[in-house]
Design an enzyme around this catalytic site. Structure first.
Site, mmCIF file in Angstrom:
data_model
loop_
_atom_site.group_PDB
_atom_site.id
_atom_site.type_symbol
_atom_site.label_atom_id
_atom_site.label_comp_id
_atom_site.label_asym_id
_atom_site.label_seq_id
_atom_site.Cartn_x
_atom_site.Cartn_y
_atom_site.Cartn_z
ATOM 1 N N ASN A 33 -7.503 -2.569 14.188
ATOM 2 C CA ASN A 33 -8.919 -2.812 13.893
ATOM 3 C C ASN A 33 -9.106 -4.005 12.950
ATOM 4 O O ASN A 33 -10.168 -4.199 12.377
ATOM 5 C CB ASN A 33 -9.561 -1.560 13.280
ATOM 6 C CG ASN A 33 -8.905 -1.157 11.961
ATOM 7 O OD1 ASN A 33 -7.975 -1.809 11.491
ATOM 8 N ND2 ASN A 33 -9.392 -0.096 11.360
ATOM 9 N N HIS A 37 -7.362 -4.589 10.085
ATOM 10 C CA HIS A 37 -7.104 -4.394 8.653
ATOM 11 C C HIS A 37 -5.819 -5.091 8.225
ATOM 12 O O HIS A 37 -4.905 -5.310 9.038
ATOM 13 C CB HIS A 37 -7.121 -2.909 8.261
ATOM 14 C CG HIS A 37 -5.923 -2.101 8.648
ATOM 15 N ND1 HIS A 37 -6.010 -0.902 9.315
ATOM 16 C CD2 HIS A 37 -4.595 -2.291 8.438
ATOM 17 C CE1 HIS A 37 -4.806 -0.403 9.489
ATOM 18 N NE2 HIS A 37 -3.922 -1.228 8.973
ATOM 19 N N GLU A 77 -9.743 -1.563 5.221
ATOM 20 C CA GLU A 77 -10.400 -1.255 6.487
ATOM 21 C C GLU A 77 -11.686 -2.067 6.666
ATOM 22 O O GLU A 77 -12.236 -2.590 5.687
ATOM 23 C CB GLU A 77 -10.724 0.244 6.519
ATOM 24 C CG GLU A 77 -9.492 1.142 6.460
ATOM 25 C CD GLU A 77 -8.760 1.237 7.794
ATOM 26 O OE1 GLU A 77 -8.660 0.222 8.512
ATOM 27 O OE2 GLU A 77 -8.274 2.328 8.119
ATOM 28 N N ASP A 119 0.819 -1.218 0.000
ATOM 29 C CA ASP A 119 0.000 0.000 0.000
ATOM 30 C C ASP A 119 0.851 1.266 0.000
ATOM 31 O O ASP A 119 2.068 1.221 0.183
ATOM 32 C CB ASP A 119 -0.959 0.002 1.203
ATOM 33 C CG ASP A 119 -0.267 -0.439 2.506
ATOM 34 O OD1 ASP A 119 0.963 -0.364 2.584
ATOM 35 O OD2 ASP A 119 -0.972 -0.850 3.435
HETATM 36 C C1 GLP Z 1 -0.548 0.132 8.576
HETATM 37 C C2 GLP Z 1 -0.187 -0.502 7.227
HETATM 38 C C3 GLP Z 1 -0.311 -1.975 7.312
HETATM 39 C C4 GLP Z 1 0.307 -2.408 8.612
HETATM 40 C C5 GLP Z 1 -0.603 -2.032 9.730
HETATM 41 C C6 GLP Z 1 -0.028 -2.234 11.111
HETATM 42 O O1 GLP Z 1 -1.493 1.104 8.487
HETATM 43 N N1 GLP Z 1 -0.938 -0.045 6.115
HETATM 44 O O2 GLP Z 1 0.287 -2.583 6.187
HETATM 45 O O3 GLP Z 1 0.473 -3.785 8.634
HETATM 46 O O4 GLP Z 1 -1.099 -0.736 9.548
HETATM 47 O O5 GLP Z 1 0.892 -1.242 11.416
HETATM 48 P P1 GLP Z 1 1.966 -1.395 12.587
HETATM 49 O O6 GLP Z 1 2.858 -2.493 12.170
HETATM 50 O O7 GLP Z 1 2.669 -0.075 12.635
HETATM 51 O O8 GLP Z 1 1.211 -1.710 13.812
#
Ligand code: GLP
Length: 261
Positions: free
Chosen positions: A136, A138, A143, A67
């Site tokens: 959440n 995702h 989302e 992403d």
């Molecule tokens: C982000 C990214 C995801 C990631 C997730 C968890 O927003 N788009 O690809 O896996 O949220 O983030 P983190 O590893 O900082 O908890």
């Protein structure tokens, strides 16, 4: 799902690095799906060390990131393009021509999404998709309530995700509200999904993903439909699992050829 619980994030990240090391050594032209966020940082550090100390060779590896924020160009330090270069690509011998990140700066974003799908297909599909997990539920930036059949598309972030990701930015107001992300359908077409989740902040999402129903309220639960998913957790993120003893028992019963470490 194969659920592996390690004591700490460090141990879990090391195991994930060994899995990716084996994938890249077994198939030089592996197509890896990559993730950003805090979760894979230790994993990338381990892979950099394996490259520097044990000659892990990424020269043939092809990558596709999950992403990107809309409106943040490659020069923006908060773009995922910058994240990948700073935290991984510039430290290994990957050919940058073989790396792909959705273009959130494209004037025609829908075409950019379709092009990304086509590029994944042209590369022969993703061999191993690395995933983090949003608090959440995702994956990528898919989302809650988004389609479980989705392809690479434009999404609007939830308030929760914007809040979670604000720590990367100078002020919360700078967090973009729009993103491009591989769809759930795109992710499910990967040969193998490797999801990492660490810390108590992920415990609820982990429980819903593994032991809850398949539902778009928890997009990661769609991984229950995939035939090959490995989930690596630490003790705090696994704390809500009712069947933790069962996953530990399964892990202890694995034969030599089934083990990663
Ligand atoms: C982000 C990214 C995801 C990631 C997730 C968890 O927003 N788009 O690809 O896996 O949220 O983030 P983190 O590893 O900082 O908890």
């Amino acid at each position: 799902m194969e659920v592996i619980i390690r004591s700490t994030e460090e141990e879990g990240s090391l195991l994930a690095a060994k899995i990716i090391e084996r994938q890249v050594r077994d198939k030089a032209r592996s197509v890896l799906g990559l993730a950003t966020g805090r979760t894979p940082l230790n994993l990338y550090k381990n892979l950099i060390r394996l490259h520097q100390e044990r000659g892990l060779n990424f020269s043939q590896t092809v990558t596709f990131n999950l992403d990107e924020y809309v409106g943040l160009g490659p020069d923006n330090p908060n773009s995922y393009y910058s994240f990948m270069h700073e935290n991984f690509f510039k430290h290994i011998n990957i050919d940058l021509q073989n790396t792909h990140i959705p273009n959130g700066f494209d004037p025609d974003l829908r075409t950019a999404c379709n092009r990304y799908e086509a590029q994944i297909k042209e590369a022969g599909g993703i061999d191993l998709q690395l995933l983090g997990l949003g608090s959440n539920g995702h994956i990528g930036f898919n989302e809650p309530t988004g389609s479980l059949m989705s392809r690479t598309w434009l999404k609007i972030l939830s308030r929760q995700t914007m809040k979670d990701n604000a720590t990367f930015f100078e002020s919360p107001g700078q967090v973009p509200s729009h993103v491009i992300t591989m769809g759930i359908g795109t992710i499910l077409e990967s040969e193998w999904c490797l999801l990492l989740a660490f810390g108590e902040g992920k415990a609820q999402a982990v429980t819903q993903m593994i032991e809850g129903p398949v539902t778009s309220i928890c997009p990661a639960s769609a991984l229950q439909l995939h035939p090959r998913v490995t989930v690596i957790l630490d003790e705090p993120s696994a704390a809500g699992l009712k069947l933790a003893h069962h996953y530990r028992w399964i892990d202890s019963q694995k034969l030599e050829w089934q083990r990663y470490d």
